[in-house]
Design an enzyme around this catalytic site. Structure first.
Site, PDB file in Angstrom:
ATOM      1  N   GLY A 512       0.831  -1.190   0.000  1.00 42.53           N
ATOM      2  CA  GLY A 512       0.000   0.000   0.000  1.00 42.53           C
ATOM      3  C   GLY A 512       0.865   1.238   0.000  1.00 42.53           C
ATOM      4  N   GLY A 514       1.386   4.794   2.064  1.00 40.37           N
ATOM      5  CA  GLY A 514       1.019   5.626   3.200  1.00 40.37           C
ATOM      6  C   GLY A 514       1.224   7.079   2.841  1.00 40.37           C
ATOM      7  N   GLY A 515       1.007   7.945   3.795  1.00 41.45           N
ATOM      8  CA  GLY A 515       1.187   9.362   3.533  1.00 41.45           C
ATOM      9  C   GLY A 515       2.615   9.700   3.167  1.00 41.45           C
ATOM     10  N   GLY A 517       5.004   7.435   1.832  1.00 39.34           N
ATOM     11  CA  GLY A 517       5.700   6.570   0.896  1.00 39.34           C
ATOM     12  C   GLY A 517       5.111   5.170   0.914  1.00 39.34           C
ATOM     13  N   PRO A 518       5.560   4.356  -0.049  1.00 39.53           N
ATOM     14  CG  PRO A 518       6.741   3.363  -1.781  1.00 39.53           C
ATOM     15  CD  PRO A 518       6.583   4.657  -1.040  1.00 39.53           C
ATOM     16  CB  VAL A 519       3.921  -0.148   3.146  1.00 44.04           C
ATOM     17  CG1 VAL A 519       4.301  -1.225   4.144  1.00 44.04           C
ATOM     18  CG2 VAL A 519       3.756   1.196   3.847  1.00 44.04           C
ATOM     19  CG  ASP A 630      -3.010  10.218   9.968  1.00 45.39           C
ATOM     20  OD1 ASP A 630      -4.213  10.482   9.710  1.00 45.39           O
ATOM     21  OD2 ASP A 630      -2.175   9.927   9.085  1.00 45.39           O
TER      22      ASP A 630
END
Ligand code: NAG
Ligand code: NAG
Ligand code: NAG
Ligand code: NAG
Ligand code: NAG
Ligand code: NAG
Ligand code: NAG
Ligand code: NAG
Length: 821
Positions: A512, A514-515, A517-519, A630
């Site tokens: 996915g 995230g705010g 960068g990618p995971v 968040d």
């Protein structure tokens, strides 16, 4: 019968790389004047081993060896003529008339002989290979099982085979039994590496390169060797014999269906190979690739090697400082540490010194130590105090809570700290140092278990200290200093390991975005799964988020918070490595047409309670008082058991002491989950998280997205809709249709009520998380919720643009920087 040649009727399948002649004779023993041609084999009675001529690797030379029968690839455990190869297939193994085993070449010259080793001429000897892998010469009349005239086990090569072989010293004859590597895979002659027991001080294992010690396996502690985090495996039994006459390590495999051998490879690496008697394919189970902390005395004197991920770091012992601080600062450690300038007041064995306890240690080099098998730990301590040059002590044996005594004098060398399985070591420090240290906080250690060492025999290793660019070193230093300042020890993973684990950050491993960068999902070679968050280089948040996340999350430990395993820094790439959550995030379940059916009511209730407990820990129970800022369904991860774990601490803030609220000029978070006081004024407190929690609870109960739902009748948002149903007593209509009738009405009502209480307009009306937890547990009565925030009557105009924005936007990504008005 015994001394006749038994020509076996069984012809084994020819292995093309061994057999180069067509003669395929198999014998079980060789009698006087009888010989074995190239291509013929001598087979052990149980059929496990064969003796014959072979060519190693790509070589065409022929050698007489012992190998496992029918195991592929060819696994040779011993070579007779390792220094003098045969250049053709004309070699012969013969038991000559003098009763010696000899290898003759094509012109009948003896190129190898056991004769030097045969004590005397024997009347009627035979040669046999036993099922232990031992090639023996014995008298046919001898009934004694181990009374051999000669045996290959007395001349170990590069391989240790459990069940009869030994490594060590016969102190009477001064004969040493040791392993020596091959020169290369093509050449079995003696190479550069040796595995030996050194008897000086308290005996220990070493791997040598030539005469240089490169690895210390350590000393015997009653279970294994101190260089290994020892977990005695039930399949193996190691014995260490030590008396006036001998010092030997022996090893047995108790589970006879397992074969496990150890090879000191030409590269200097010790490798363990294992297979079962079912599959005859040999597997490498321990590659012998160790970490850099294994390098002998890497950290110099009085300094401990600590592995963070893949990189070694050295730390001076308590009361010691780097000898050359400038070198230490650039990770050049070999000059070690010296005692700080605090003088011990030790005179004639009387002092006020104390001891600092280190746990999980590889004990220092015992070459200059003193030991006693009978002293207790208390007596050991006193013994050390009596002698002003004694610098540390420990138990000699670890079994039954520890026994015996080991003392070190002057410098202590080659220590490391394991994450588990090490021993306790007590370092002598002047009383003044001890007081200083007691007040200091304990360092937090997040351990990654060092890959299990299966076979207890020491592994040798040639360690090549990777050359790293100075620039990178400095860059790393920056992060290290952050971590150091915060007293965090966080393992660092090597970039190459992460690249491999994520298949070079391939898109199919992407979990996915995230705010920041990618995971990616990663899988280490040992099968361990990880989630790798790659902080985006151009988010501008890299440094800040790294710091936040690492510093906060590394200090937090709760079953409802995701665990940070380590980080990885490569050039400007920063990656955070977490435990992998196979079920991804909550929004993947509750908003998915098929998966929502998997979330039955008890699971949903469990998730609601779990998030509450995690949040309570953040707000109150952790010593840090943290506001997440968040919280949303995509930041709640689900483990294999669908238990929730709060993640993504990039925006989290800590509050000082009793402070419970703060202001920021930068509003960050996700619309829909932000309470009005924060979205509009940048005012945040633990009650902001409570609001987000309330939204999540209502989403879980209803299966509807805060951002997408709108009430068909009244154009309410989810909060308004829920509140309207509640006030009309129809709250159960809010429940996700996927639940059908399968829910507990009282629990569902309780959740909706808690959710509505949490999303009330005024922060002071919202409960704190401890009340939420109590309420969910039914231990506290619930007041009636007031109107939620963002409750818009049909004809009213939104108060501010921010609210309007809140109603209109469908962008679900965290908003990272937004100037508050
Ligand atoms: C044998 O030669 C091949 C081709 O040159 C090489 O790839 C392989 O590594 C060699 N094997 C050994 C054991 O030396
Ligand atoms: C072995 O050979 C030698 C010489 O050839 C001979 O004297 C001796 O009798 C032989 N021994 C046996 C047991 O055949
Ligand atoms: C046998 O060994 C001898 C002595 O080392 C040597 O002179 C001779 O050439 C060798 N014969 C063969 C066929 O290799
Ligand atoms: C080597 O010895 C065998 C048996 O004693 C004999 O048959 C053969 O001729 C000999 N070969 C040489 C080259 O002397
Ligand atoms: C493997 O070893 C076990 C234990 O010795 C034995 O019972 C079993 O029959 C063996 N299996 C094979 C296929 O040899
Ligand atoms: C070592 O590094 C630290 C911080 O990085 C610095 O404060 C200290 O002065 C350095 N020491 C030396 C001797 O260079
Ligand atoms: C240390 O012990 C020795 C012998 O017992 C004695 O001669 C000496 O005076 C002592 N020194 C001190 C400083 O106590
Ligand atoms: C202290 O121990 C060292 C090393 O074993 C020894 O050489 C020295 O004599 C001892 N000193 C005393 C006072 O016992």
């Amino acid at each position: 019968m015994d001394n006749t040649i038994m020509l076996s009727l069984i012809f084994f399948l020819p292995l093309s790389f061994i057999r180069t002649t067509t003669s395929l004779g198999s014998f079980t023993s060789l009698a006087l004047n009888q010989s074995l041609q190239d291509g013929e084999t001598l087979v052990s009675s149980g059929g496990t081993f064969e003796v014959g001529f072979f060519s190693p690797g790509n070589s065409t030379n022929r050698y007489l060896g012992i190998w496992y029968n029918n195991v592929s690839p060819l696994t040779v455990i011993w070579v007779a003529n390792r220094e003098i190869p045969l250049e053709s297939n004309s070699g012969v193994l013969k038991l000559n008339q003098n009763g010696a085993l000899v290898i003759l070449n094509g012109t009948n010259s003896t190129i190898w002989s056991s004769s030097n080793n045969t004590p005397g001429k024997s009347s009627n000897p035979i040669a046999q290979v036993l099922d232990s892998g031992n090639l023996v010469l014995k008298n046919t009349e001898t009934k004694e099982r181990n009374d051999f005239l000669w045996q290959s086990f007395d001349y170990p090569g590069d391989t240790f085979v459990p069940g009869g072989m030994k490594i060590g010293w016969d102190l009477v004859t001064r004969k040493e039994y040791f392993l020596s590597s091959w020169k290369s895979d093509d050449d079995p002659s003696e190479g550069e590496y040796f595995l030996r027991i050194v008897t000086k001080g308290y005996p220990q294992f070493f791997t040598f390169k030539g005469s240089k010690k490169i690895f210390r396996g350590g000393s015997w502690n009653g279970v294994g060797f101190s260089g290994y985090p020892t977990h005695q495996l039930s399949q193996y039994r190691q014995r260490f014999l030590m008396n006036d006459k001998q010092v030997f390590l022996e090893c047995d495999i108790l589970d006879k269906s397992i074969v496990s051998i150890y090879k000191l490879r030409a590269s200097g690496l010790g490798q363990t190979y294992a297979w079962t008697n079912q599959s005859n394919t040999r597997n490498v189970i321990s590659t012998g690739v160790q970490d850099e902390c294994e390098r002998f005395a890497l950290c110099g004197a009085n300094s401990v090697c600590i592995l963070d991920g893949n990189l070694p770091t050295c730390e001076c012992l308590k009361g010691y400082v780097p000898k050359f601080p400038e070198q230490w600062n650039i990770s050049y450690w070999s000059n070690g540490c010296v005692a700080r300038n605090v003088k011990s007041d030790c005179v004639n064995g009387s002092s006020s010194d104390g001891f600092w306890k280190y746990t999980e240690m590889k004990l220092p080099d015992t070459s200059f130590s003193w030991f006693s098998e009978i002293l207790s730990l208390e007596d050991c301590r006193n013994k050390c105090l009596e002698n002003c040059s004694c610098t540390s002590y420990s138990n000699l044996y670890v079994l039954d809570g520890g026994s015996g005594c080991l003392l070190w004098f002057d410098n202590m060398v080659d220590m490391r700290r394991f994450t588990q399985g090490g021993q306790d070591l007590y370092i002598r420090v002047p009383a003044s140092e001890l007081d200083n240290g007691r007040r200091k906080k304990m360092m937090l250690i997040i351990g990654i278990t060092v890959g299990g060492i299966i076979f207890g025999l020491t592994c040798a290793c040639a360690l090549i200290l990777r050359k790293r660019g100075v620039a990178r070193l400095i860059y790393r230093k920056h992060y290290e200093s952050i971590l150091k300042k915060e007293e965090i020890y966080l393992p660092t993973f090597d970039f190459s390991v992460i690249v491999k684990a994520t298949q070079n950050f391939s898109s199919c491993n992407k979990l996915g975005e995230g705010g920041f960068g990618p995971v990616y999902k990663g899988t280490l070679t040992n099968g361990q799964e990880l989630a790798v968050k790659r902080l985006s280089k151009n988010s501008g948040q890299g440094l800040e988020e790294f710091k936040n996340e690492v510093v906060l999350i590394a200090k937090l430990q709760h079953r409802n918070l995701v665990k940070l395993l380590g980080c990885c820094i490569e050039e400007e790439d920063i990656m955070l490595i977490y435990e992998y959550m196979p079920n991804k995030s909550l929004d993947n379940f509750i908003f998915d047409e098929t998966r929502r059916h998997l979330l039955e009511w008890p699971k949903r209730f469990n998730i609601i309670c779990g998030i509450a407990r995690g949040l309570l820990y953040l707000h109150q129970d952790s010593r840090l008082r943290i506001i997440h800022r968040d919280l949303k369904t995509s930041n709640i991860l689900l483990d294999a058991n669908l238990d929730p774990k709060i993640s993504d601490f990039g925006l989290a803030r800590t509050l000082l002491g009793d402070q419970i609220e703060a202001n920021t000029t930068k509003v960050a978070g996700t619309y829909g989950y932000m309470p009005p006081e924060y979205a509009v004024r940048g005012h945040f407190s633990t009650k902001s998280d409570v609001f987000s929690y309330g939204v999540i609870v209502l989403e879980i109960v209803s299966g509807k997205k805060i951002r997408e739902f709108s009430d068909p009748e009244q154009c309410h948002n989810l909060l308004g809709y829920a509140w309207r149903l509640w006030s009309e007593g129809r709250q159960l209509e809010l429940l996700d249709e996927a639940l059908g009738e399968r829910f507990t009405p009282s629990e569902a009502t309780k959740c909706i009520q808690v959710g509505l209480l949490c999303v009330q307009q005024r922060p002071e009306d919202r409960p704190n998380m401890s009340s939420v937890v109590l309420k969910l547990n039914g231990e506290k009565l619930l007041p009636n919720p007031k109107v939620p925030a963002f409750y818009i009557e049909r004809d009213t105009i939104p108060e501010s643009d921010a609210l309007l924005e809140n109603c209109m936007s469908r962008n679900e990504v965290s908003i990272t920087v937004l100037e508050a008005r």
